[in-house]
Design a protein around this motif. Structure first.
Motif, short mmCIF file in Angstrom:
data_model
loop_
_atom_site.label_atom_id
_atom_site.label_comp_id
_atom_site.label_asym_id
_atom_site.label_seq_id
_atom_site.Cartn_x
_atom_site.Cartn_y
_atom_site.Cartn_z
N GLU A 223 0.84 -1.21 0.00
CA GLU A 223 0.00 0.00 0.00
C GLU A 223 0.87 1.26 0.00
O GLU A 223 0.58 2.23 -0.72
CB GLU A 223 -0.93 -0.01 1.21
CG GLU A 223 -2.08 0.99 1.14
CD GLU A 223 -3.19 0.58 0.18
OE1 GLU A 223 -4.20 1.30 0.10
OE2 GLU A 223 -3.06 -0.48 -0.50
N LEU A 224 1.92 1.25 0.78
CA LEU A 224 2.83 2.41 0.82
C LEU A 224 3.51 2.63 -0.53
O LEU A 224 3.69 3.78 -0.97
CB LEU A 224 3.88 2.22 1.91
CG LEU A 224 3.39 2.33 3.36
CD1 LEU A 224 4.49 1.93 4.33
CD2 LEU A 224 2.90 3.74 3.66
N ASP A 225 3.85 1.55 -1.20
CA ASP A 225 4.46 1.67 -2.53
C ASP A 225 3.48 2.30 -3.53
O ASP A 225 3.87 3.14 -4.35
CB ASP A 225 4.90 0.29 -3.04
CG ASP A 225 6.12 -0.24 -2.30
OD1 ASP A 225 6.79 0.55 -1.62
OD2 ASP A 225 6.39 -1.46 -2.40
N LEU A 226 2.21 1.89 -3.45
CA LEU A 226 1.20 2.46 -4.35
C LEU A 226 0.95 3.93 -4.05
O LEU A 226 0.77 4.75 -4.96
CB LEU A 226 -0.11 1.67 -4.22
CG LEU A 226 -0.11 0.25 -4.76
CD1 LEU A 226 -1.40 -0.48 -4.39
CD2 LEU A 226 0.07 0.26 -6.29
N ILE A 227 0.91 4.27 -2.77
CA ILE A 227 0.71 5.67 -2.37
C ILE A 227 1.81 6.55 -2.96
O ILE A 227 1.55 7.63 -3.49
CB ILE A 227 0.68 5.78 -0.83
CG1 ILE A 227 -0.60 5.15 -0.28
CG2 ILE A 227 0.79 7.24 -0.38
CD1 ILE A 227 -0.61 4.98 1.22
N LYS A 228 3.03 6.07 -2.88
CA LYS A 228 4.16 6.83 -3.42
C LYS A 228 4.13 6.89 -4.94
O LYS A 228 4.33 7.95 -5.54
CB LYS A 228 5.48 6.21 -2.94
CG LYS A 228 6.71 6.96 -3.40
CD LYS A 228 7.97 6.32 -2.84
CE LYS A 228 9.22 7.09 -3.30
NZ LYS A 228 10.47 6.47 -2.76
N LYS A 229 3.86 5.75 -5.57
CA LYS A 229 3.88 5.68 -7.03
C LYS A 229 2.84 6.60 -7.65
O LYS A 229 3.10 7.25 -8.67
CB LYS A 229 3.64 4.22 -7.47
CG LYS A 229 3.62 4.04 -8.97
CD LYS A 229 3.42 2.57 -9.34
CE LYS A 229 3.39 2.38 -10.85
NZ LYS A 229 3.19 0.94 -11.22
N TYR A 230 1.64 6.65 -7.07
CA TYR A 230 0.55 7.42 -7.67
C TYR A 230 0.32 8.76 -6.99
O TYR A 230 -0.67 9.43 -7.27
CB TYR A 230 -0.73 6.57 -7.66
CG TYR A 230 -0.65 5.38 -8.59
CD1 TYR A 230 -0.86 5.52 -9.96
CD2 TYR A 230 -0.31 4.11 -8.09
CE1 TYR A 230 -0.77 4.43 -10.81
CE2 TYR A 230 -0.21 3.02 -8.94
CZ TYR A 230 -0.44 3.19 -10.30
OH TYR A 230 -0.34 2.11 -11.15
N ASP A 231 1.24 9.15 -6.13
CA ASP A 231 1.20 10.46 -5.47
C ASP A 231 -0.15 10.71 -4.80
O ASP A 231 -0.84 11.71 -5.06
CB ASP A 231 1.49 11.56 -6.50
CG ASP A 231 1.75 12.91 -5.86
OD1 ASP A 231 2.18 12.93 -4.68
OD2 ASP A 231 1.52 13.94 -6.51
N ILE A 232 -0.52 9.79 -3.93
CA ILE A 232 -1.78 9.86 -3.21
C ILE A 232 -1.58 10.55 -1.86
O ILE A 232 -0.61 10.27 -1.15
CB ILE A 232 -2.36 8.44 -2.98
CG1 ILE A 232 -2.51 7.68 -4.30
CG2 ILE A 232 -3.69 8.52 -2.23
CD1 ILE A 232 -3.53 8.25 -5.25
N GLN A 233 -2.50 11.44 -1.52
CA GLN A 233 -2.47 12.03 -0.17
C GLN A 233 -3.07 11.03 0.82
O GLN A 233 -4.15 10.50 0.57
CB GLN A 233 -3.29 13.31 -0.13
CG GLN A 233 -2.81 14.45 -1.00
CD GLN A 233 -3.80 15.60 -0.97
OE1 GLN A 233 -4.29 15.98 0.10
NE2 GLN A 233 -4.11 16.13 -2.15
N LEU A 234 -2.37 10.81 1.90
CA LEU A 234 -2.86 9.91 2.94
C LEU A 234 -3.20 10.75 4.17
O LEU A 234 -2.34 11.45 4.71
CB LEU A 234 -1.79 8.87 3.29
CG LEU A 234 -2.18 7.80 4.30
CD1 LEU A 234 -3.26 6.89 3.71
CD2 LEU A 234 -0.96 6.97 4.71
N ILE A 235 -4.46 10.72 4.58
CA ILE A 235 -4.92 11.54 5.71
C ILE A 235 -5.38 10.59 6.82
O ILE A 235 -6.32 9.82 6.64
CB ILE A 235 -6.07 12.46 5.28
CG1 ILE A 235 -5.66 13.29 4.06
CG2 ILE A 235 -6.47 13.38 6.43
CD1 ILE A 235 -6.79 14.10 3.46
N ILE A 236 -4.70 10.66 7.96
CA ILE A 236 -4.94 9.75 9.06
C ILE A 236 -5.77 10.42 10.15
O ILE A 236 -5.55 11.59 10.48
CB ILE A 236 -3.61 9.25 9.68
CG1 ILE A 236 -2.70 8.65 8.59
CG2 ILE A 236 -3.86 8.24 10.79
CD1 ILE A 236 -3.19 7.36 8.01
#
Length: 370
Positions: A71-84
């Motif tokens: 999941e972290l790899d995908l977040i980085k690859k597709y430049d996704i904002q992660l809001i916790i």
């Protein structure tokens, strides 16, 4: 490992929902959430009163480090904002609802950049009647700096997003799937335009999750939670739009519903909501008046731009009343202050109220809305 990564990892585990994660978060170990990686099934059962099945699911999920890495790899690859949940970027209005999602994935503008949001939802089979209503309401909401929130589905949702974009407004689409599996595929062009024009795509689901039927109640709760109010345009008695409105009511948000023909299935949900206390909506002024805003008519624009314009329109009494009522004032005080007969003040207050320029509060005092 920091707490945010632990929360992300927990959110990726099937059958571990926001309520269970909130319970873990509320009773965080002294050394942080990373201690959960060392917990046994018995530890989770004893400390959190979880069932053995849920505890085993958590233990097994946390032992799967590849799940988090992917999941972290995908977040980085597709430049996704992660809001916790708990972070400064997490919208306060959403954080305050029952069982808020632990994680939000976002593409586009930051969610906390939108000052005030209005949800517009309705039937997938919305008709021209619903479309006309949306096209009547949306421009005035945009004029008053509202962001439109909807679910990205076909029908009323797409109509609301599209009307917002046509009127140079910003809109948020909350998906019932992961951002890398956007649903419906027929709206890919619309989703791209939402991002390009300053809006956002949002999902509470892992990036590659398909649009499962069980996802949509959670999506609807997010729509309601992000918004100060919810407008239901057309909805059957049993529908996702009505569920969204139900969540909004539960969270103390304003709900507006559009009446329709009594023999139409798509009117049933709206009529039930009106019976339950939703505000009947006939035009944008019915929403705006709830927030002491007003429809931008030619007359109102003249008043806003220059108070003296009322004199130019041949109405000095109206100008005096508007200036007097900058703070709440009784009709007797208005009469004494401006030196005009009571009946004249009553007539003018009635005209100004119809124009949406003044309102009378519960205590009977009048106040200017501009």
């Amino acid at each position: 490992m920091n707490d945010n990564l632990v929360l992300l990892h927990l959110s990726l585990i099937n059958n571990v929902g926001p309520r269970a994660i909130k319970k873990l978060l509320d009773q965080c170990p002294c050394n942080g959430l990373k201690d959960f990686y060392n917990f046994s099934v018995q530890d989770f059962c004893k400390q959190f009163n979880f069932t053995a099945k849920l505890a085993q699911t958590i233990v097994d999920g946390l032992s799967d480090h590849e799940l988090l890495k992917k999941e972290l790899d995908l977040i980085k690859k597709y430049d996704i904002q992660l809001i916790i949940l708990g972070s400064s970027e997490y919208p306060e209005s959403l954080a305050n609802i029952y069982a808020p999602p632990t994680v939000l994935y976002c593409k586009g503008a930051k969610l906390n950049s939108f000052e005030k949001n209005m949800a517009i939802v309705g039937a997938r089979k919305a008709t021209d009647y619903g479309k006309k209503l949306i096209e009547k309401v949306v421009p005035q909401l945009i004029e008053n700096n509202w962001t439109i929130v909807s679910g990205g589905a076909v029908g009323a949702d797409s109509m609301a997003h599209a009307a917002t974009l046509r009127n140079n407004g910003k809109t948020i689409a909350v998906l019932g799937s992961g951002l890398l599996k956007p649903y419906p595929a027929s709206n890919l062009k619309l989703f791209k335009e939402i991002i390009e024009k300053g809006g956002s795509l949002v999902s509470p689901f892992p990036l590659q999750m398909e649009a499962l039927s069980g996802n949509f109640p959670a999506r609807n709760r997010v729509i309601a939670g992000l918004s100060r109010g919810c407008l239901v345009v057309q909805a059957a008695a049993k529908s996702g739009a009505r569920i969204t409105a139900k969540y909004a009511l539960e969270e103390g948000r304003d709900v507006f519903a559009v009446p329709g023909p009594i023999d139409s299935e798509l009117s049933e949900g709206c009529h039930l909501l009106i019976q339950q206390g939703a505000k009947l909506l006939m035009g944008p002024e019915d929403i705006l008046s709830e927030y002491r805003e007003f429809v931008k008519s030619e007359y109102n624009d003249a008043v806003v731009q220059n108070t003296n314009s009322i004199v130019e329109l041949g109405d000095p009494i109206a100008q005096k009343i508007l200036l007097s009522c900058k703070e709440a004032m009784s009709i007797d005080d208005i009469t004494d202050l401006i030196g005009i007969e009571l009946y004249e003040v009553q007539n003018k207050l009635f005209d100004l109220q119809l124009e949406g320029l003044v309102e009378q509060g519960l205590c009977g005092k009048w106040i200017t809305l501009i």
